[in-house]
Design an enzyme around this catalytic site. Structure first.
Site, PDB file in Angstrom:
ATOM      1  N   LYS A 122       0.811  -1.225   0.000  1.00 21.31           N
ATOM      2  CA  LYS A 122       0.000   0.000   0.000  1.00 21.31           C
ATOM      3  C   LYS A 122       0.842   1.272   0.000  1.00 21.31           C
ATOM      4  O   LYS A 122       0.551   2.217  -0.732  1.00 21.31           O
ATOM      5  CB  LYS A 122      -0.913  -0.010   1.231  1.00 21.31           C
ATOM      6  N   GLU A 205      -7.418  12.998   7.429  1.00 28.84           N
ATOM      7  CA  GLU A 205      -7.700  12.807   6.000  1.00 28.84           C
ATOM      8  C   GLU A 205      -9.055  13.407   5.671  1.00 28.84           C
ATOM      9  O   GLU A 205      -9.921  13.505   6.539  1.00 28.84           O
ATOM     10  CB  GLU A 205      -7.738  11.305   5.649  1.00 28.84           C
ATOM     11  N   ARG A 298      -3.429  -7.711 -12.085  1.00 30.19           N
ATOM     12  CA  ARG A 298      -3.961  -8.989 -12.582  1.00 30.19           C
ATOM     13  C   ARG A 298      -5.238  -8.692 -13.360  1.00 30.19           C
ATOM     14  O   ARG A 298      -5.709  -7.554 -13.365  1.00 30.19           O
ATOM     15  CB  ARG A 298      -4.303  -9.894 -11.397  1.00 30.19           C
TER      16      ARG A 298
END
Lengths: 461, 169
Positions: A122, A205, A298
């Site tokens: 991350k 945030e 993917r």
């Protein structure tokens, strides 16, 4: 060792269920031989019946079969395979698999190992995004004091959320909608963080009140070229599990749409991304801004909706690029038209807290008709084993507009008959027929907070 | 129709011949058991070839079919071991893992065991190698080694029958 590209390509399929079958069929259409690794429980699966050969990897539990990298690569090499497709889930995002394939001379159908590693973490993924100029959720560094927090919040704009620097799990996370709330939140969150993690350091945030999960489907050529296949809106989720996905994202203005796609292209181009990938964003409806979430290195479950609106077979493209027999289309050659929606049909009972319902399928009548596609690996008489993911089929509908696609989905769900196991089809029907969904007035919390309570009340009466 | 012959495998030509005879017959189904494998042919329902046929090239995969298992039955993950064809007191030792089968401790060395050797539970029978990691497979029972079902150096699958040990006497 002989050049693996020079001889008849043979693909090892390191997955199960519908994606294994989908990959096998795409490979056969390209004249690529297939070997499927199965667990004991999947010896008689539909994918096993269509594969050129099967190899029993191990017992039913995934960790002893599908998740064992050594077994998978050994089986691929011993059966003379030249390339390996990991599908989604299982080992698909394990850099060790891509590494071991490279060591053994197997072509890994996906990005390079170092790419999988760089975007899998991350923190490093955020650094990659930031370096490419992709917007991140606005936030602060470590807060020195409550006054510092207030100053930062003014810059970000309310609402904001406090987060503990040392931990997660929701502790220390408090939403504040104005300065007064933030003063209280700061004290309370500091105390919680100190008690929970022994460290009261907080950061701030922007809090996204109404979030959408948007993502862009892309392919990279491994040399800095990247092409997008449009974006998807995957906001219908339960506990972060997507249930309905659609393309394109109708919520976006043309300007935002162009910005979202360009950001995703820039990100993958900046890391010389190779093969299929998805960049996920959180879209804040109130602020009309999108923020980077993560890169999925993917193919994804919901790739068919992008295929439907782009008329490209993304699995074939993956295989062709890996083999060097195909080249990336130019962006101008990816013409997007129409609207597609995918509903995941799960062997889960929404009336019993989504309890998984493995078992024998005694009746299986998938919907058919114009604009209806079903990707599945089950049929009448199939056993849904209890060891794996509960998804049994993907119902994909396409129309010229969102309205037409939604109508087709509603109709297809009514005609989709499954007996022997419980499925979420009644819930999917309730979602698709809900005025909120019809009006596209949803968010990532809509299913859990609005639809499910009503659905469960209605069902229990 | 049951063949209790002792041949370790049926050549695929023979299988093809059986299938052709079956197709030409008025029989609805046919079950054949032979040493190491079971074959079930049926003219009803979807194709479900048996494990052994698939591993030997799938020559009959398009016509060999299993009837759908009874509704509500457990997962059909029965091991592919020979059972009906195995003589009384004979024990089949199966692969504990997928991997490469080695009868000797290292290249050029004598095999761990030969047919006819007496073995006990701790006797080493073979090595199974997965990505350079070797696991020793032991007999697990006392008896005499009567059959080795796999060639040295080939890949074996999980649960694949490897040895037959006679525990009589």
């Amino acid at each position: 060792m002989a050049d693996p590209v020079a001889r008849q390509p043979r693909l090892f399929v390191a997955n199960r269920g519908e994606i294994a079958l989908r990959v096998i069929r795409a490979a056969h259409a390209l004249d690529i031989e297939t070997v499927l690794g199965v667990s004991v429980a999947d010896r008689d699966s539909a994918a096993a019946r269509e594969a050129g050969r099967i190899v029993v990897l191990g017992p039913a539990p995934s960790r002893d079969s599908y998740l064992n990298i050594s077994l998978v690569v050994h089986a691929a090499v011993a059966t003379g395979c030249t390339l390996l497709h990991p599908g989604y889930g299982f080992l698909s995002e394990r850099p060790e698999l891509a590494e071991l394939c490279a060591e053994e001379g197997l072509i890994f159908v996906g990005p390079r190992a170092e790419t999988v590693r760089a975007v899998g973490d991350k923190i490093s993924a955020k650094a990659v995004a930031e370096a490419a100029g992709v917007p991140l959720t606005p936030g602060s560094g470590k807060l020195e004091s409550v006054d510092h927090a207030l100053e930062v919040a003014e810059g970000i704009g309310y609402p904001v959320i406090t987060k503990a620097s040392a931990g997660g799990g929701g502790r220390g996370m408090i939403v504040a909608r104005d300065a007064e709330e933030l003063r209280r939140a700061f004290d309370q969150a500091s105390t919680t963080a100190r008690e929970a993690f022994g460290d009261d350091t907080l950061y701030l945030e922007a809090y996204v009140e109404r979030a959408r999960h948007l993502e862009v489907q892309l392919f990279g050529d491994g040399e800095g070229g990247a092409v997008h296949f449009g974006e998807r809106d995957c906001s219908i989720q339960r506990r972060y599990q997507k249930m309905i996905e659609e393309a394109p994202a109708s919520i976006l203005s043309d300007e935002l749409r162009a910005g979202l796609r360009a950001a995703a292209v820039d990100l993958l181009a900046s890391i010389d991304y190779c093969n299929a990938g998805t960049v996920e964003f959180l879209y804040d409806e109130a602020r009309q801004k999108f923020y980077f979430m993560e890169v999925n290195a993917r193919i994804q479950v919901e790739h068919p909706v992008s295929e439907q609106i782009s008329s490209h077979d993304l699995i074939k493209l993956q295989l062709g690029l890996a083999l060097g027999t195909a080249t990336l289309p130019r962006q101008d050659d990816v013409v997007l038209a129409g609207h597609a929606i995918e509903a995941r049909i799960l062997a889960e009972d929404p009336e019993r807290d989504f309890m998984p319902c493995p078992g024998r399928i005694t009746r299986w009548v998938p919907a058919t008709g114009p604009g209806v596609r079903v990707d599945s690996a089950v049929q009448e008489g199939s056993m849904v084993p209890p060891y794996y993911d509960s998804m049994v089929a993907k119902l994909i509908v396409t129309g010229s507009s969102r309205e037409q696609a939604v109508a087709r989905l509603s109709d297809a769900l009514k005609r989709f008959k499954v007996e022997g196991i419980a499925t979420n089809i009644p819930l999917l029907q309730a979602i698709v027929d809900h005025p909120g969904y019809r009006a596209n007035a949803v968010s990532t919390k809509w299913l859990e907070n609005t639809l499910l309570p009503a659905f469960q009340t209605e069902r229990s009466e | 129709m049951t063949d209790k012959g002792k041949s370790p495998a049926l050549p695929s030509d023979d299988l093809q011949a059986i299938v052709e005879q079956f197709n030409a017959s008025h029989w609805r189904s046919l079950e054949l058991e032979f040493h190491g494998s079971r074959l079930f042919l049926s003219k009803d329902s979807g194709a479900l070839p048996t494990w052994d046929n698939r591993s030997s090239g799938g020559a009959v995969a398009t016509v060999a079919t299993l009837p759908p298992p009874p509704l509500g039955a457990a997962v059909t993950n029965a091991p592919a071991a020979p059972r009906a064809g195995i003589a009384e007191g004979h024990v089949v030792v199966k692969a504990s893992s997928l991997g490469t089968f080695y009868r000797s401790p290292k290249p050029g060395a004598d095999p761990f065991t030969q047919i006819g050797d007496s073995v006990d539970a701790d006797t080493e029978l073979c090595l199974i190698e997965v990505m350079k990691l070797f696991t020793t497979l032991r007999a697990g029972v006392k008896g005499r080694l009567v059959q080795i079902l796999v060639d040295d150096g080939v890949m074996v699958e999980h649960d694949q029958p490897l040895f037959v040990i006679d525990t009589n006497g």
